[in-house]
Design a protein around this motif. Structure first.
Motif, PDB file in Angstrom:
ATOM      1  N   GLU A 240       1.175  -1.416  -0.279  1.00  0.00           N
ATOM      2  CA  GLU A 240      -0.265  -0.432  -0.047  1.00  0.00           C
ATOM      3  C   GLU A 240       0.577   0.998   0.207  1.00  0.00           C
ATOM      4  O   GLU A 240       0.588   2.445  -0.568  1.00  0.00           O
ATOM      5  CB  GLU A 240      -1.081  -0.108   0.943  1.00  0.00           C
ATOM      6  N   ALA A 241       1.809   1.626   1.483  1.00  0.00           N
ATOM      7  CA  ALA A 241       2.906   2.350   0.749  1.00  0.00           C
ATOM      8  C   ALA A 241       3.435   2.798  -0.412  1.00  0.00           C
ATOM      9  O   ALA A 241       3.303   4.268  -1.113  1.00  0.00           O
ATOM     10  CB  ALA A 241       4.226   2.319   1.823  1.00  0.00           C
ATOM     11  N   ILE A 242       4.329   1.305  -0.885  1.00  0.00           N
ATOM     12  CA  ILE A 242       4.614   1.853  -2.321  1.00  0.00           C
ATOM     13  C   ILE A 242       4.144   2.498  -3.481  1.00  0.00           C
ATOM     14  O   ILE A 242       4.167   2.970  -4.277  1.00  0.00           O
ATOM     15  CB  ILE A 242       4.988   0.442  -2.699  1.00  0.00           C
ATOM     16  N   ALA A 243       2.380   1.276  -3.557  1.00  0.00           N
ATOM     17  CA  ALA A 243       1.503   1.984  -4.491  1.00  0.00           C
ATOM     18  C   ALA A 243       0.661   3.918  -4.337  1.00  0.00           C
ATOM     19  O   ALA A 243       0.907   4.265  -5.036  1.00  0.00           O
ATOM     20  CB  ALA A 243       0.517   0.881  -4.292  1.00  0.00           C
ATOM     21  N   ARG A 244       1.103   4.381  -2.485  1.00  0.00           N
ATOM     22  CA  ARG A 244       0.771   5.467  -2.950  1.00  0.00           C
ATOM     23  C   ARG A 244       2.226   6.175  -3.245  1.00  0.00           C
ATOM     24  O   ARG A 244       1.499   6.794  -3.604  1.00  0.00           O
ATOM     25  CB  ARG A 244       0.427   5.519  -0.876  1.00  0.00           C
ATOM     26  N   GLU A 245       3.104   5.720  -3.241  1.00  0.00           N
ATOM     27  CA  GLU A 245       4.583   6.993  -3.667  1.00  0.00           C
ATOM     28  C   GLU A 245       3.943   6.415  -5.039  1.00  0.00           C
ATOM     29  O   GLU A 245       4.307   7.531  -5.591  1.00  0.00           O
ATOM     30  CB  GLU A 245       5.442   6.062  -3.398  1.00  0.00           C
ATOM     31  N   LEU A 246       4.144   5.290  -5.508  1.00  0.00           N
ATOM     32  CA  LEU A 246       3.702   5.465  -7.319  1.00  0.00           C
ATOM     33  C   LEU A 246       2.799   6.080  -7.651  1.00  0.00           C
ATOM     34  O   LEU A 246       3.235   6.495  -9.047  1.00  0.00           O
ATOM     35  CB  LEU A 246       4.059   4.083  -7.660  1.00  0.00           C
ATOM     36  N   ALA A 247       1.586   6.654  -7.614  1.00  0.00           N
ATOM     37  CA  ALA A 247       1.153   7.358  -7.455  1.00  0.00           C
ATOM     38  C   ALA A 247       0.632   8.917  -7.272  1.00  0.00           C
ATOM     39  O   ALA A 247      -0.233   9.720  -7.527  1.00  0.00           O
ATOM     40  CB  ALA A 247      -0.643   6.910  -7.344  1.00  0.00           C
TER      41      ALA A 247
ATOM     42  N   ARG B 256      -6.170  -0.517  -7.169  1.00  0.00           N
ATOM     43  CA  ARG B 256      -7.146   0.775  -6.537  1.00  0.00           C
ATOM     44  C   ARG B 256      -5.504   1.871  -7.095  1.00  0.00           C
ATOM     45  O   ARG B 256      -6.047   2.921  -7.308  1.00  0.00           O
ATOM     46  CB  ARG B 256      -6.269   0.480  -5.028  1.00  0.00           C
ATOM     47  N   ALA B 257      -4.324   2.059  -6.764  1.00  0.00           N
ATOM     48  CA  ALA B 257      -3.671   3.258  -6.976  1.00  0.00           C
ATOM     49  C   ALA B 257      -3.490   3.535  -8.828  1.00  0.00           C
ATOM     50  O   ALA B 257      -3.809   4.550  -9.051  1.00  0.00           O
ATOM     51  CB  ALA B 257      -2.003   2.545  -7.011  1.00  0.00           C
ATOM     52  N   LEU B 258      -4.195   2.285  -8.904  1.00  0.00           N
ATOM     53  CA  LEU B 258      -4.933   2.747 -10.841  1.00  0.00           C
ATOM     54  C   LEU B 258      -5.818   3.746 -10.881  1.00  0.00           C
ATOM     55  O   LEU B 258      -6.050   4.546 -11.441  1.00  0.00           O
ATOM     56  CB  LEU B 258      -4.435   1.174 -12.064  1.00  0.00           C
ATOM     57  N   LEU B 259      -6.736   3.027  -9.920  1.00  0.00           N
ATOM     58  CA  LEU B 259      -8.258   3.562  -9.837  1.00  0.00           C
ATOM     59  C   LEU B 259      -8.144   5.192  -9.120  1.00  0.00           C
ATOM     60  O   LEU B 259      -8.544   5.894  -9.678  1.00  0.00           O
ATOM     61  CB  LEU B 259      -9.461   2.519  -9.071  1.00  0.00           C
ATOM     62  N   ASP B 260      -6.823   4.552  -8.713  1.00  0.00           N
ATOM     63  CA  ASP B 260      -6.938   6.942  -7.542  1.00  0.00           C
ATOM     64  C   ASP B 260      -5.877   7.101  -8.387  1.00  0.00           C
ATOM     65  O   ASP B 260      -5.762   8.630  -7.416  1.00  0.00           O
ATOM     66  CB  ASP B 260      -6.495   6.324  -6.163  1.00  0.00           C
ATOM     67  N   ALA B 261      -4.775   7.059  -8.755  1.00  0.00           N
ATOM     68  CA  ALA B 261      -3.876   8.092 -10.321  1.00  0.00           C
ATOM     69  C   ALA B 261      -4.730   9.352 -10.167  1.00  0.00           C
ATOM     70  O   ALA B 261      -5.815   9.284 -10.870  1.00  0.00           O
ATOM     71  CB  ALA B 261      -2.776   7.138 -10.552  1.00  0.00           C
TER      72      ALA B 261
ATOM     73  N   ASP C  69      -2.730  11.245 -15.993  1.00  0.00           N
ATOM     74  CA  ASP C  69      -2.219  10.163 -16.249  1.00  0.00           C
ATOM     75  C   ASP C  69      -0.897   9.557 -16.424  1.00  0.00           C
ATOM     76  O   ASP C  69      -0.406   8.318 -16.711  1.00  0.00           O
ATOM     77  CB  ASP C  69      -1.587  10.867 -17.783  1.00  0.00           C
ATOM     78  N   GLU C  70       0.082  10.766 -16.259  1.00  0.00           N
ATOM     79  CA  GLU C  70       1.287   9.815 -16.023  1.00  0.00           C
ATOM     80  C   GLU C  70       1.557   9.361 -14.709  1.00  0.00           C
ATOM     81  O   GLU C  70       2.460   7.972 -14.460  1.00  0.00           O
ATOM     82  CB  GLU C  70       2.276  11.265 -15.508  1.00  0.00           C
ATOM     83  N   ALA C  71       0.993   9.675 -13.435  1.00  0.00           N
ATOM     84  CA  ALA C  71       1.469   8.846 -11.955  1.00  0.00           C
ATOM     85  C   ALA C  71       0.492   7.092 -12.766  1.00  0.00           C
ATOM     86  O   ALA C  71       1.145   6.088 -11.803  1.00  0.00           O
ATOM     87  CB  ALA C  71       0.460   9.118 -11.291  1.00  0.00           C
ATOM     88  N   ARG C  72      -0.222   7.271 -13.529  1.00  0.00           N
ATOM     89  CA  ARG C  72      -0.921   6.322 -13.714  1.00  0.00           C
ATOM     90  C   ARG C  72       0.283   5.429 -14.766  1.00  0.00           C
ATOM     91  O   ARG C  72      -0.047   3.735 -14.197  1.00  0.00           O
ATOM     92  CB  ARG C  72      -1.941   5.887 -14.319  1.00  0.00           C
ATOM     93  N   GLU C  73       0.503   5.792 -15.411  1.00  0.00           N
ATOM     94  CA  GLU C  73       1.329   5.196 -16.352  1.00  0.00           C
ATOM     95  C   GLU C  73       2.895   4.238 -14.983  1.00  0.00           C
ATOM     96  O   GLU C  73       3.200   3.491 -14.872  1.00  0.00           O
ATOM     97  CB  GLU C  73       2.590   6.090 -17.333  1.00  0.00           C
ATOM     98  N   TRP C  74       3.467   5.321 -13.865  1.00  0.00           N
ATOM     99  CA  TRP C  74       3.938   4.846 -13.353  1.00  0.00           C
ATOM    100  C   TRP C  74       3.923   3.634 -12.220  1.00  0.00           C
ATOM    101  O   TRP C  74       4.299   2.766 -11.940  1.00  0.00           O
ATOM    102  CB  TRP C  74       4.495   5.926 -11.897  1.00  0.00           C
ATOM    103  N   VAL C  75       2.615   3.399 -11.907  1.00  0.00           N
ATOM    104  CA  VAL C  75       1.684   2.468 -11.480  1.00  0.00           C
ATOM    105  C   VAL C  75       1.873   1.773 -12.346  1.00  0.00           C
ATOM    106  O   VAL C  75       1.867   0.408 -11.574  1.00  0.00           O
ATOM    107  CB  VAL C  75       0.310   2.967 -10.714  1.00  0.00           C
ATOM    108  N   GLY C  76       1.130   1.222 -13.176  1.00  0.00           N
ATOM    109  CA  GLY C  76       0.918   0.568 -14.357  1.00  0.00           C
ATOM    110  C   GLY C  76       2.165  -0.652 -14.703  1.00  0.00           C
ATOM    111  O   GLY C  76       2.159  -1.629 -14.839  1.00  0.00           O
TER     112      GLY C  76
END
Length: 437
Positions: A31-38, A66-71, A74-81
């Protein structure tokens, strides 16, 4: 799990300890990693977190969704993806289940996750088939590209299902199913009805088609004066001609050229033989390479034979991405010149004959001696000539006749173009692929 621990992955002296702490933190760490990526403002690099996420395993999947949905961007979503799709085989079943997710971008990243698995297997690839008709065009294209990339090894199992889509639909999946069939199984994978439809489309388009220039990353061609296509093919040992449009012939040449650039010998299986264009016929394809180790001596022999029959024959290579030039010029059964400047260490070993008048004139334009001796040239002069020669093949071809890189709608055309099999293709078969018509 504190954000500082995740950000410590960016610091070389703290990275190992942070990775150990996060890998043992399970879903909380994920969860912490995903928040950072987003977070657009985070310095965390996905390349540092992917190994950690893979160690966390299945517990990382849902936080990343969840991070893909919450980003927020678009750039943040690309990082998560980019991190999400690299969870590996352990996440394969979850990727497959997520193909039905209501959010298109989540479906798309799940497809990419399947593509990045080393062995996705038949079940995952079959699960992609419905997405060929996905309402989101990007999801559908990603599914098609994944099947083209991962499907050839499982073609026997996929072909019946793809043929069923061709027959039964849904309609918006049919075109992509056809391209996947051609890409993973070639012509043999097409039904009789589809093959007849392709051939009919070529017959309909060809009569009204105007010439278009060849332009590929790696261009190889043989040029022969006149329009005796049958005689040229006989001299070269080409067989099985089939009508093609310029778009189809050029697309195949470009695709095969990439295979040649990657060391694929299937690239030598077929060539595009053009109509007569401004008084010249061209044979296009990697098989015509005058300077590659696999083909140079055979192309030398064949151009000598062609020139004895037609007075002249030329062969060229031009790497359009700064990969050099080569030319071979023969007249009346004699090779006048072969020269290569491709950056390869043994280019000079292929040099034959005296410099052509065009070469001498270009050297004079550069302020170099037209009569040169590489052993006596300064390093600066040699470097200047080599730089110029890297891009010289198209200009030389145009000066001596016609360059297929310069033809266009106004070029005089007589006859029709064909795709022909080389002796290599007859013996070993041709590569599969989906091409523009």
């Amino acid at each position: 799990m504190r954000a500082d621990t995740v950000r410590d992955l960016c610091l070389a002296d703290r990275r190992a300890a942070a990775a150990e702490a996060l890998a043992g933190g399970g879903g909380v760490a994920a969860e912490a990693i995903a928040r950072e990526l987003a977070d657009d403002s985070s310095p965390v690099d996905r390349w540092h977190v992917v190994p950690v996420l893979r160690r966390i395993g299945a517990a990382a999947f849902d936080p990343l969704v969840r991070a893909l949905l919450d980003a927020s961007t678009d750039e943040a979503r690309e990082w998560v993806g980019a991190a999400f799709m690299r969870l590996g085989e352990e996440a394969l079943e979850r990727y497959t289940a997520t193909l039905s997710h209501p959010a298109p971008h989540v479906r798309r990243w799940a497809v990419r996750g399947i593509r990045h698995c080393d062995e996705p297997g038949p079940a995952a690839l079959h699960a992609l088939l419905p997405l060929l008709g996905d309402a989101d065009p990007e999801v559908a294209r990603t599914a098609r590209d994944t099947l083209l990339d991962r499907g050839p090894d499982l073609a026997d199992g996929l072909v019946p299902s793809l043929r069923e889509i061709r027959r039964e639909g849904p309609g918006r999946a049919r075109a992509r199913a056809l391209s996947v069939l051609a890409g993973i199984g070639g012509e043999a994978a097409l039904s009789a009805e589809d093959l007849a439809a392709v051939e009919r489309l070529i017959r309909v388009k060809a009569p009204d088609e105007r010439p278009v220039a060849l332009w590929a990353c790696w261009n190889h061609w043989i040029a022969v004066p006149g329009g005796d296509r049958a005689g040229i093919m006989e001299t070269l040992g080409l067989t099985g001609p089939r009508p093609v449009t310029f778009a189809l012939g050029n697309d195949i040449v470009d695709s095969d050229g990439h295979d040649a650039g990657d060391g694929g010998s299937e690239a030598f299986a077929r060539v595009f033989v053009t109509p007569e264009l401004d008084g010249w016929t061209f044979v296009l394809g990697a098989w015509c390479d005058p300077c590659g180790a696999e083909r140079s001596e055979d192309v030398l022999r064949l151009c000598t034979r062609l020139s004895a029959r037609y007075g002249q024959a030329q062969a060229y290579y031009y790497g359009a991405q700064g990969d050099g030039s080569a030319w071979l010029v023969a007249e009346r059964g004699t090779v006048l010149r072969r020269y290569c400047e491709t950056g390869e260490g043994e280019d000079e070993l292929l040099t034959l004959g005296e410099p052509l008048p065009f070469e001498r004139a270009r050297r004079a334009e550069l302020g170099l001696s037209p009569e040169w001796d590489a052993a006596q040239e300064s390093d600066e002069d040699e470097a200047e000539w080599r730089t110029a020669a890297f891009d010289l093949a198209p200009e030389l071809a145009k000066a001596l006749g016609v360059s297929p890189l310069d033809i266009g709608p106004d070029t005089r055309a007589r006859g029709a173009g064909v795709l022909a099999m080389t002796p290599y293709g007859v013996a070993h078969g041709v590569p599969t692929g989906a091409y523009r018509i």
